[in-house]
Design an enzyme around this catalytic site. Structure first.
Site, PDB file in Angstrom:
ATOM      1  N   ASN A  12       0.856  -1.178   0.000  1.00 53.63           N
ATOM      2  CA  ASN A  12       0.000   0.000   0.000  1.00 53.63           C
ATOM      3  C   ASN A  12       0.896   1.234   0.000  1.00 53.63           C
ATOM      4  OD1 ASN A  12      -1.917   1.983   0.375  1.00 53.63           O
ATOM      5  ND2 ASN A  12      -2.364   1.438   2.506  1.00 53.63           N
ATOM      6  N   TRP A  13       0.974   1.912  -1.137  1.00 49.61           N
ATOM      7  CA  TRP A  13       1.878   3.058  -1.272  1.00 49.61           C
ATOM      8  C   TRP A  13       1.325   4.328  -0.638  1.00 49.61           C
ATOM      9  CZ3 TRP A  13       3.794   2.768  -7.081  1.00 49.61           C
ATOM     10  CH2 TRP A  13       4.462   1.539  -7.277  1.00 49.61           C
ATOM     11  N   LYS A  14       0.059   4.310  -0.276  1.00 52.45           N
ATOM     12  CA  LYS A  14      -0.576   5.481   0.334  1.00 52.45           C
ATOM     13  C   LYS A  14      -0.353   6.722  -0.557  1.00 52.45           C
ATOM     14  CE  LYS A  14      -0.178   3.283   4.816  1.00 52.45           C
ATOM     15  NZ  LYS A  14       0.035   3.429   6.271  1.00 52.45           N
ATOM     16  N   HIS A  98      -9.301   0.657   5.368  1.00 49.63           N
ATOM     17  CA  HIS A  98      -8.014   0.830   6.042  1.00 49.63           C
ATOM     18  C   HIS A  98      -8.206   1.715   7.267  1.00 49.63           C
ATOM     19  CE1 HIS A  98      -3.872   2.145   6.748  1.00 49.63           C
ATOM     20  NE2 HIS A  98      -3.491   1.081   6.063  1.00 49.63           N
ATOM     21  N   GLU A 100      -6.663   4.145   8.391  1.00 50.35           N
ATOM     22  CA  GLU A 100      -6.551   5.579   8.115  1.00 50.35           C
ATOM     23  C   GLU A 100      -7.844   6.122   7.516  1.00 50.35           C
ATOM     24  OE1 GLU A 100      -1.759   5.184   7.441  1.00 50.35           O
ATOM     25  OE2 GLU A 100      -3.072   5.443   5.708  1.00 50.35           O
ATOM     26  N   GLU A 169      -4.982  -5.440  10.771  1.00 52.12           N
ATOM     27  CA  GLU A 169      -3.981  -4.393  10.976  1.00 52.12           C
ATOM     28  C   GLU A 169      -4.249  -3.699  12.304  1.00 52.12           C
ATOM     29  OE1 GLU A 169      -4.348  -1.416   7.886  1.00 52.12           O
ATOM     30  OE2 GLU A 169      -6.368  -0.954   8.560  1.00 52.12           O
ATOM     31  N   GLY A 175       2.610   2.289  10.985  1.00 59.03           N
ATOM     32  CA  GLY A 175       3.493   3.436  10.856  1.00 59.03           C
ATOM     33  C   GLY A 175       4.199   3.830  12.138  1.00 59.03           C
ATOM     34  N   SER A 214       3.472  -2.463  10.345  1.00 61.51           N
ATOM     35  CA  SER A 214       4.933  -2.398  10.481  1.00 61.51           C
ATOM     36  C   SER A 214       5.606  -3.728  10.153  1.00 61.51           C
ATOM     37  CB  SER A 214       5.318  -1.926  11.890  1.00 61.51           C
ATOM     38  OG  SER A 214       4.903  -0.597  12.107  1.00 61.51           O
ATOM     39  N   GLY A 235       2.867  -1.283   4.373  1.00 59.09           N
ATOM     40  CA  GLY A 235       2.843   0.145   4.133  1.00 59.09           C
ATOM     41  C   GLY A 235       4.230   0.671   3.821  1.00 59.09           C
ATOM     42  N   GLY A 236       4.915   1.202   4.825  1.00 64.28           N
ATOM     43  CA  GLY A 236       6.201   1.860   4.624  1.00 64.28           C
ATOM     44  C   GLY A 236       7.234   1.027   3.903  1.00 64.28           C
TER      45      GLY A 236
END
Length: 258
Positions: A12-14, A98, A100, A169, A175, A214, A235-236
C-alpha cells in the site's frame, strides 16, 4: 502459512510515489515477481498512476489495487472514484476500510460493508481491513472489536465465491515501528479464520488473511510463518524495492518449504 493458500504480499503506497518514482518502483516490483513464483504480489499506487502502472505490469504477475473506492458506480461525488473506473484503469483488487480511512475520513463498519459489496459487484477483489486501537487492545477488547468489524461484511463475502482477502492491521502498529508479535498476530488470525468457518467452511478455506502493521524484512519470516497468516499488507516497507523484495522472498521461502 497454509499450504493450500498461496501467500499474498500487497504493498500500500498510500500518498507516495504518484509520478515517475512510482513507475520506477513498479518496474522493480515486476523484477521481484520473477524471483517469487510461489507468491502473489499486489501493489496499490495512488490514483494518478494506476493506469500507467497497470499497463507496465500487464502480464507480468503483478496485480494492481486501488486504495479506496466509492460505493456508487457514477454520480456527482467530487473527488471520488468508482469501481468501474478502477476496473477500466486496470485494477483487480481494492483496499477497503483501512484504519486511516476509518480514523481520518470517518468510514464506519456500514460504509466498509457498502464498499465491499460494491467492489464485488464491479468485479474487484477486496482486501478488507480490520483492527483495534491501542486503547481497545489495552482494555482487552481486541477480539470483540475485530469480530464486530468482520460481522459487518461477513454475509457479503459469504454470498460470493471470490477468493478475497482480509487484512488484520492493529491500528497501534501502523506506521509506528511497533508490531504485533507472531503469537499476538496468530491469535487474531485464528479467530478470524474460525469466524469465517462458522459462516462457511469454503469461505474460510479460500479467504487469505493478511497481517498489516509495520511488517519489515526482519520480522516478516516470523509473522508469515504463523499457521493462519496468509501474507501481508505492507505500508512503509513497500515504498522501498529492497525491503518489499525481502518480504516477498520470505514468503516465497516459506511457500517452498511447507
Amino acid at each position: 502459512m497454509n499450504p493450500e493458500r498461496r501467500p499474498l504480499i500487497a504493498g500500500n503506497w498510500k500518498m507516495f510515489h504518484g509520478g515517475n518514482s512510482g513507475l520506477a518502483l513498479a518496474a522493480d516490483v515486476v523484477s521481484i515477481a520473477k524471483r517469487v513464483p510461489h507468491a502473489d504480489l499486489v501493489i496499490s499506487p495512488p490514483y494518478t498512476i494506476l493506469g500507467a502502472v497497470s499497463l507496465d505490469c500487464q502480464g507480468k504477475k503483478v496485480a494492481i489495487a486501488a486504495q479506496n473506492l466509492h460505493a456508487k458506480d457514477k454520480g456527482a461525488f467530487t473527488g471520488e472514484i468508482s469501481g468501474p473506473m478502477l476496473v477500466e484503469a486496470g485494477c483487480t483488487w481494492v483496499i477497503i476500510g483501512h484504519s486511516e480511512r476509518r480514523q481520518l475520513f470517518g468510514e464506519t463498519d456500514a460504509t466498509v460493508a457498502e464498499k465491499t459489496a460494491a467492489a464485488l459487484q464491479y468485479g474487484l477483489l477486496p482486501i478488507v481491513c480490520v483492527g483495534e486501537t491501542l486503547a481497545e487492545r489495552e482494555a482487552g477488547k481486541t477480539l470483540a472489536v475485530v469480530k464486530r468489524q468482520l460481522e459487518a461484511f461477513l454475509d457479503i463475502l459469504a454470498a460470493s465465491d471470490k477468493a478475497v482477502a482480509i487484512a488484520y492491521e492493529p491500528v497501534w502498529a501502523i506506521g509506528t515501528g511497533k508490531n504485533a508479535g507472531p503469537a499476538e498476530a496468530e491469535e487474531v488470525h485464528a479467530a478470524i479464520r474460525a469466524w469465517l468457518a462458522e459462516k462457511s467452511p469454503a469461505l474460510a478455506q479460500r479467504t487469505r488473511v493478511l497481517y498489516g502493521g509495520s511488517v519489515k524484512p526482519d520480522n516478516a519470516k516470523a509473522l508469515l510463518g504463523c499457521p493462519n497468516v496468509d501474507g501481508a499488507l505492507i505500508g512503509g516497507a513497500s515504498l522501498d524495492a529492497a525491503s518489499f523484495g525481502a518480504i516477498a522472498e520470505a514468503a516465497e521461502a516459506l511457500a517452498i518449504a511447507r
